[in-house]
Design an enzyme around this catalytic site. Sequence first.
Site, PDB file in Angstrom:
ATOM      1  N   LYS A  41       0.829  -1.208   0.000  1.00 12.22           N
ATOM      2  CA  LYS A  41       0.000   0.000   0.000  1.00 12.22           C
ATOM      3  C   LYS A  41       0.870   1.268   0.000  1.00 12.22           C
ATOM      4  CE  LYS A  41      -3.776  -2.331   2.437  1.00 12.22           C
ATOM      5  NZ  LYS A  41      -4.724  -2.269   3.581  1.00 12.22           N
ATOM      6  N   TYR A  54     -12.238  -2.369  -3.305  1.00 13.17           N
ATOM      7  CA  TYR A  54     -12.821  -2.332  -1.965  1.00 13.17           C
ATOM      8  C   TYR A  54     -14.355  -2.305  -1.990  1.00 13.17           C
ATOM      9  CZ  TYR A  54      -8.274  -1.856   0.329  1.00 13.17           C
ATOM     10  OH  TYR A  54      -7.003  -2.086   0.815  1.00 13.17           O
ATOM     11  N   PHE A  76     -15.234   3.661   7.390  1.00 10.23           N
ATOM     12  CA  PHE A  76     -13.829   3.867   7.025  1.00 10.23           C
ATOM     13  C   PHE A  76     -13.603   3.841   5.513  1.00 10.23           C
ATOM     14  CE2 PHE A  76     -14.289  -0.719   7.936  1.00 10.23           C
ATOM     15  CZ  PHE A  76     -13.764  -1.294   6.782  1.00 10.23           C
ATOM     16  N   ARG A  85      -1.572 -14.169   3.854  1.00 13.19           N
ATOM     17  CA  ARG A  85      -2.270 -13.459   4.937  1.00 13.19           C
ATOM     18  C   ARG A  85      -1.628 -13.768   6.287  1.00 13.19           C
ATOM     19  NH1 ARG A  85      -6.880 -10.677   3.804  1.00 13.19           N
ATOM     20  NH2 ARG A  85      -7.912 -11.158   5.768  1.00 13.19           N
ATOM     21  N   THR A 128      -5.068  -7.519  10.691  1.00 10.52           N
ATOM     22  CA  THR A 128      -5.388  -6.243  10.031  1.00 10.52           C
ATOM     23  C   THR A 128      -4.889  -5.048  10.839  1.00 10.52           C
ATOM     24  OG1 THR A 128      -7.367  -7.281   9.093  1.00 10.52           O
ATOM     25  CG2 THR A 128      -7.287  -4.873   9.083  1.00 10.52           C
ATOM     26  N   ARG A 130       3.033  -6.831   9.160  1.00 11.73           N
ATOM     27  CA  ARG A 130       2.375  -5.732   9.880  1.00 11.73           C
ATOM     28  C   ARG A 130       2.895  -5.623  11.304  1.00 11.73           C
ATOM     29  NH1 ARG A 130      -3.533  -7.447   7.489  1.00 11.73           N
ATOM     30  NH2 ARG A 130      -3.588  -6.075   5.665  1.00 11.73           N
ATOM     31  N   ASN A 187      -1.652  -0.230   7.035  1.00 13.62           N
ATOM     32  CA  ASN A 187      -1.147  -1.535   7.485  1.00 13.62           C
ATOM     33  C   ASN A 187      -0.311  -2.235   6.415  1.00 13.62           C
ATOM     34  OD1 ASN A 187      -3.174  -2.304   5.792  1.00 13.62           O
ATOM     35  ND2 ASN A 187      -4.463  -3.256   7.352  1.00 13.62           N
ATOM     36  N   HIS A 241      -1.872  -5.515   1.357  1.00 13.16           N
ATOM     37  CA  HIS A 241      -3.148  -6.188   1.113  1.00 13.16           C
ATOM     38  C   HIS A 241      -2.845  -7.568   0.552  1.00 13.16           C
ATOM     39  CE1 HIS A 241      -7.109  -7.188  -0.492  1.00 13.16           C
ATOM     40  NE2 HIS A 241      -6.447  -7.629  -1.550  1.00 13.16           N
ATOM     41  N   GLU A 296      -9.590  -9.600  -7.993  1.00  7.62           N
ATOM     42  CA  GLU A 296      -8.595  -8.549  -7.773  1.00  7.62           C
ATOM     43  C   GLU A 296      -7.485  -8.590  -8.834  1.00  7.62           C
ATOM     44  OE1 GLU A 296      -7.471  -9.340  -3.727  1.00  7.62           O
ATOM     45  OE2 GLU A 296      -9.398  -8.646  -2.934  1.00  7.62           O
TER      46      GLU A 296
HETATM   47  P1  DAT Z   1      -7.559  -7.037   5.504  1.00  5.26           P
HETATM   48  O1  DAT Z   1      -6.762  -5.970   4.788  1.00  5.26           O
HETATM   49  O2  DAT Z   1      -6.798  -7.591   6.667  1.00  5.26           O
HETATM   50  O3  DAT Z   1      -8.106  -8.086   4.582  1.00  5.26           O
HETATM   51  P2  DAT Z   1     -10.257  -5.922   5.558  1.00  5.26           P
HETATM   52  O4  DAT Z   1     -10.461  -6.530   4.214  1.00  5.26           O
HETATM   53  O5  DAT Z   1     -11.262  -6.203   6.613  1.00  5.26           O
HETATM   54  O6  DAT Z   1      -8.821  -6.302   6.161  1.00  5.26           O
HETATM   55  O7  DAT Z   1     -10.191  -4.344   5.412  1.00  5.26           O
HETATM   56  C1  DAT Z   1      -9.548  -3.759   4.305  1.00  5.26           C
HETATM   57  C2  DAT Z   1      -8.770  -2.574   4.773  1.00  5.26           C
HETATM   58  O8  DAT Z   1      -9.655  -1.584   5.281  1.00  5.26           O
HETATM   59  C3  DAT Z   1      -7.823  -2.886   5.925  1.00  5.26           C
HETATM   60  O9  DAT Z   1      -6.580  -3.383   5.462  1.00  5.26           O
HETATM   61  C4  DAT Z   1      -7.711  -1.563   6.602  1.00  5.26           C
HETATM   62  C5  DAT Z   1      -9.077  -0.944   6.413  1.00  5.26           C
HETATM   63  N1  DAT Z   1      -9.940  -1.201   7.573  1.00  5.26           N
HETATM   64  C6  DAT Z   1     -10.548  -2.364   7.912  1.00  5.26           C
HETATM   65  N2  DAT Z   1     -11.266  -2.234   9.026  1.00  5.26           N
HETATM   66  C7  DAT Z   1     -11.122  -0.943   9.418  1.00  5.26           C
HETATM   67  C8  DAT Z   1     -11.614  -0.152  10.502  1.00  5.26           C
HETATM   68  N3  DAT Z   1     -12.427  -0.680  11.423  1.00  5.26           N
HETATM   69  N4  DAT Z   1     -11.235   1.154  10.571  1.00  5.26           N
HETATM   70  C9  DAT Z   1     -10.426   1.691   9.643  1.00  5.26           C
HETATM   71  N5  DAT Z   1      -9.926   1.011   8.590  1.00  5.26           N
HETATM   72  C10 DAT Z   1     -10.266  -0.282   8.468  1.00  5.26           C
HETATM   73 MG    MG Z   2      -9.491  -7.858   2.997  1.00  6.30          MG
END
Ligand code: DAT
Ligand code: MG
Length: 147
Positions: A17, A57, A65, A93, A99, A110, A124, A127, A138
Amino acid sequence: MTDTTAAQTERSLVLVKPDGYRRGLSGEVLRRIEAKGYTLVALAVVEPSRGQLEEHYAEHQGKPFYEPLLEFMSSGPVTAAIIEGQGCIPGFRSLAGATDPTAAAPGTIRGDHGRDWGLAVQQNIVHGSDSPESAAREIAIWFPAQG
Ligand code: DAT
Ligand code: MG
């Protein structure tokens, strides 16, 4: 006898990222992928368009968020990679860690390189696709020619 429990060869879409790219961590992420034994299939530095990020996304649209996440993801180049290997979707992962970088275990990308910079869990570093279906979707977004 055939081992029916062996993991499938599969592909995952990995992004370093904008925070990771800016901090010069692309090489560190790719090093860990290769050290784990996964293969790099495709690699690119991309300035994501709004449309690409909306598709990427889509599952988070409407969440509180979502807009800050897209803004952060638009803040600079990302390093995109297709990786390949048995079990590389859960495997990457696992390398990435939880996350929330504050909670992510030491030894993970991370956990070793991320922290809370005042922007919750957005920054973080990486991805990684979370299922074969997500990976296919994706990969088509980031590497249209490879889809
Ligand atoms: P991951 O990246 O571990 O698959 P995710 O798909 O649930 O996690 O979320 C995608 C991204 O969105 C994550 O890397 C960071 C952001 N994110 C997720 N949950 C969040 C939250 N509660 N507040 C802020 N950003 C968040
Ligand atoms: Mg995800």
